[in-house]
Write an enzyme that holds these catalytic residues in place. Structure first.
Site, PDB file in Angstrom:
ATOM      1  N   ASP A   1       0.795  -1.247   0.000  1.00 10.81           N
ATOM      2  CA  ASP A   1       0.000   0.000   0.000  1.00 10.81           C
ATOM      3  C   ASP A   1       0.819   1.286   0.000  1.00 10.81           C
ATOM      4  OD1 ASP A   1      -1.934  -1.942   0.224  1.00 10.81           O
ATOM      5  OD2 ASP A   1      -2.561  -1.396   2.240  1.00 10.81           O
TER       6      ASP A   1
ATOM      7  N   LYS B   1      -7.255  -3.765  -3.118  1.00 10.48           N
ATOM      8  CA  LYS B   1      -7.934  -4.509  -2.065  1.00 10.48           C
ATOM      9  C   LYS B   1      -8.734  -3.585  -1.154  1.00 10.48           C
ATOM     10  CE  LYS B   1      -3.804  -4.486   0.933  1.00 10.48           C
ATOM     11  NZ  LYS B   1      -4.286  -3.706   2.063  1.00 10.48           N
TER      12      LYS B   1
ATOM     13  N   CYS C   1      -2.070  -3.168   8.035  1.00  5.80           N
ATOM     14  CA  CYS C   1      -1.902  -3.999   6.841  1.00  5.80           C
ATOM     15  C   CYS C   1      -0.632  -4.840   6.882  1.00  5.80           C
ATOM     16  CB  CYS C   1      -1.947  -3.127   5.588  1.00  5.80           C
ATOM     17  SG  CYS C   1      -3.531  -2.275   5.376  1.00  5.80           S
TER      18      CYS C   1
END
Length: 208
Positions: free
Chosen positions: A17, A87, A121
């Site tokens: 990310d 996602k 994450c």
């Protein structure tokens, strides 16, 4: 003298990310980007020998934007990822990534993780990979969060869960394992090239 062999035989890189819109919010974001660039350049300069697959994700790309352009993922002069998936889940271990990962042959791998956020994450990705039986390395100079106080807490938890918390330079040398292997010269030169940014990244992020 015995023939030199690599220490890590099935490494893979997960980039979590690292999107443009997070740049103003994440503690020492530029240092995370610099460490990721170092890892990608290591893969690029030794790809014929190391052949380390790269997996990347974005978190809700339509809202939070693309992966930072300076990483050069999937560009004509950059690195082709095995998966560069969007996602909504926090973990990177989503079906698109799983499918691409398993297409490599199904063997257990030594996965190195960089990205954000350390306590969300990165943590959930690491836990999922450990559950699947992979050895996971989390780079202390390659992960961060919005609140810097979250980072050492997350790294302490991941260490307790069985992940190896280490640094980019340590991982690169462990990946090789022997100065006699062909990629050593290229990696040693890269370490020298990134010496200044590595020091800055360690000072800013690796307080574990």
């Amino acid at each position: 003298m015995a023939q030199p062999v690599r220490r890590l035989v099935n490494p893979a890189l997960f980039i979590c990310d690292l999107q443009e819109k997070f740049r103003p919010a994440i503690h020492e974001y530029e240092k995370v980007i610099a460490t990721t660039q170092k890892m990608l350049k290591a893969i690029t300069c030794t790809r014929k020998i190391l052949n380390i697959p790269v997996f990347a994700t974005t978190q809700q790309r339509a809202k939070l934007g693309e992966t930072c352009s300076e990483l050069g993922l999937d560009s004509s002069d950059g690195i082709a990822t095995k998966a560069h998936a969007d996602k909504s889940a926090f973990s990177m271990w989503i079906p698109d990534v799983q499918s691409a990962f398993e297409s490599l042959g199904g063997e257990k791998r030594e996965v190195v993780v960089v990205g954000i956020e350390s306590h969300i994450c990165v943590t959930q990705t690491t836990l999922d990979l450990l559950r699947e039986g992979h050895k996971v390395y989390v780079l202390a100079d390659g992960v961060s969060s919005c609140n810097k106080e979250e980072v050492p807490i997350a790294l302490a938890r991941l260490r307790a869960e069985g992940a190896v918390v280490t640094t980019s330079e340590s991982w690169l040398y462990e990946c090789m394992g022997d100065a006699g292997i062909p990629e050593f010269r290229g990696i040693a030169g890269l370490v020298k090239e990134f010496k200044s940014s590595t020091k800055e990244g360690l000072q800013a992020l690796a307080k574990i």
